[in-house]
Write a protein that holds these residues in place. Structure first.
Motif, PDB file in Angstrom:
ATOM      1  N   ARG A 181       0.819  -1.219   0.000  1.00 55.64           N
ATOM      2  CA  ARG A 181       0.000   0.000   0.000  1.00 55.64           C
ATOM      3  C   ARG A 181       0.849   1.264   0.000  1.00 55.64           C
ATOM      4  NH1 ARG A 181      -3.526  -2.996   3.773  1.00 55.64           N
ATOM      5  NH2 ARG A 181      -5.556  -3.332   2.799  1.00 55.64           N
ATOM      6  N   SER A 194      -8.857  -5.654  -5.058  1.00 56.84           N
ATOM      7  CA  SER A 194     -10.004  -5.555  -4.165  1.00 56.84           C
ATOM      8  C   SER A 194     -11.308  -5.547  -4.955  1.00 56.84           C
ATOM      9  CB  SER A 194      -9.917  -4.286  -3.315  1.00 56.84           C
ATOM     10  OG  SER A 194      -8.763  -4.309  -2.490  1.00 56.84           O
ATOM     11  N   ARG A 199     -13.736 -10.380  -1.698  1.00 50.98           N
ATOM     12  CA  ARG A 199     -13.370 -10.892  -0.382  1.00 50.98           C
ATOM     13  C   ARG A 199     -12.232 -11.902  -0.444  1.00 50.98           C
ATOM     14  NH1 ARG A 199     -18.724 -12.846   2.541  1.00 50.98           N
ATOM     15  NH2 ARG A 199     -17.162 -13.388   4.112  1.00 50.98           N
ATOM     16  N   THR A 202      -9.470  -9.224  -0.140  1.00 50.92           N
ATOM     17  CA  THR A 202      -9.484  -8.305   0.999  1.00 50.92           C
ATOM     18  C   THR A 202      -9.381  -9.043   2.332  1.00 50.92           C
ATOM     19  OG1 THR A 202     -11.914  -8.291   0.968  1.00 50.92           O
ATOM     20  CG2 THR A 202     -10.781  -6.545  -0.256  1.00 50.92           C
ATOM     21  N   GLU A 203     -10.022 -10.187   2.453  1.00 53.98           N
ATOM     22  CA  GLU A 203      -9.932 -10.933   3.706  1.00 53.98           C
ATOM     23  C   GLU A 203      -8.526 -11.470   3.929  1.00 53.98           C
ATOM     24  OE1 GLU A 203     -12.956 -13.902   3.899  1.00 53.98           O
ATOM     25  OE2 GLU A 203     -14.575 -12.439   4.192  1.00 53.98           O
ATOM     26  N   MET A 205      -5.823  -9.962   2.836  1.00 52.87           N
ATOM     27  CA  MET A 205      -5.022  -8.798   3.197  1.00 52.87           C
ATOM     28  C   MET A 205      -5.134  -8.488   4.679  1.00 52.87           C
ATOM     29  SD  MET A 205      -3.178  -7.423   0.743  1.00 52.87           S
ATOM     30  CE  MET A 205      -2.950  -5.688   1.101  1.00 52.87           C
ATOM     31  N   GLU A 206      -6.300  -8.737   5.256  1.00 56.60           N
ATOM     32  CA  GLU A 206      -6.496  -8.490   6.681  1.00 56.60           C
ATOM     33  C   GLU A 206      -5.917  -9.611   7.537  1.00 56.60           C
ATOM     34  OE1 GLU A 206      -7.728  -5.777   8.237  1.00 56.60           O
ATOM     35  OE2 GLU A 206      -7.632  -4.903   6.230  1.00 56.60           O
TER      36      GLU A 206
END
Length: 274
Positions: A181, A194, A199, A202-203, A205-206
């Motif tokens: 980022r 994204s 998901r 994104t999931e 990435m988290e």
């Protein structure tokens, strides 16, 4: 995020603490990490939430010691701190040039499938062996080809990689090593993935800490050779390059014979790992 995932992955017993009754927090509590590292709970909270952007080297070392981080995890933690403290403008752009010595190394690796990737998982150079292995699958589509984009957004990837979930985990973890980022072009790639992968991206990435596996065995389904079990090694180039070399080798005799047919080489030119 990396600090929190490492804290939650470490059990009290692993750091010499009693588990105690009625634990609701997975892994270590913030208070336990703070005590082990000799800092305040408030400071650990600020670090995990990204509100303290200039932690000292001494604090990072204390946290790494408390969490029993591996060498690779310690390097990643210090890289994150350095990049975040410098802000987006301080993050170097992805290196797309290939040093002559690296090109010579790829030449020496023939006919072994090997590919050079940068921090955005763009394929910068590869051996003829990798071309014959990867191009029929679609991995080398694009200019430049991008392995993360292929795995996460191309429907062919789930056929190409029977263990797609594990491969996707590694691709996202590799992107987070930057961290992506904060690098020019990285935020655009994150936005694209994204949107297109949703998901699935994104999931990860988290959830993922940003440390892909450096070696292992993967399965690839080749249209001409069928399913191949390939051992892989990821070799990190100097930090300033921000590049890594991924080398594939047959993991068993069936893969050895099939890979030799795909690459058009004589029997015995490739060796089974182990």
């Amino acid at each position: 995020m990396f600090l929190r995932t490492r804290r939650e992955a470490r059990t009290p017993a692993e750091v010499g603490l009693p588990a105690g009754p009625r634990r609701r927090t997975p892994g270590l509590r913030r208070s336990e990490l703070a005590t082990l590292a000799g800092v305040s709970v408030e400071y650990v909270t600020r670090l995990e939430q990204g509100r303290d952007r200039r932690p000292s080297g001494e604090v990072l070392t204390a946290l790494a010691d408390a969490l029993r981080l591996t060498t690779a995890e310690r390097v990643h933690l210090h890289r994150l701190a350095k990049t975040i403290s410098g802000g987006t403008c301080g993050a170097p752009p992805p290196v797309r040039t290939v040093r002559p010595t690296v090109r010579m190394l790829l030449d020496r690796l023939e006919p072994t499938p090997a590919v050079l990737l940068n921090t955005l998982s763009e394929a910068l150079a590869w051996t003829e062996g990798y071309d014959r292995l990867a191009r029929p699958l679609g991995l080398l589509d694009g200019d430049p080809p991008n392995l993360a984009r292929f795995v996460l957004t191309d429907e062919r990837a789930r056929t190409a990689y029977p263990d797609w979930d594990r491969v996707a985990d590694d691709q996202v973890a590799a992107l987070k090593q930057g961290p992506v980022r904060q690098s020019p072009g990285g935020s655009a790639l994150v936005a694209e993935l994204s949107l297109l992968a949703g998901r699935e991206f994104t999931e990860r990435m988290e959830r993922l800490p940003g440390l892909p596996t450096a070696s292992g065995v993967m399965r690839m389904a080749h249209p001409d050779a069928g399913e191949l079990r390939l051992a892989y090694e990821v070799l990190e180039l100097p930090v300033d390059d921000g590049q890594r070399l991924m080398v594939h080798l047959p993991a068993d005799t069936a893969a050895e014979a099939a890979l030799e047919r795909v690459l058009g080489v004589r029997s015995g030119e490739l060796r089974v790992v182990g």
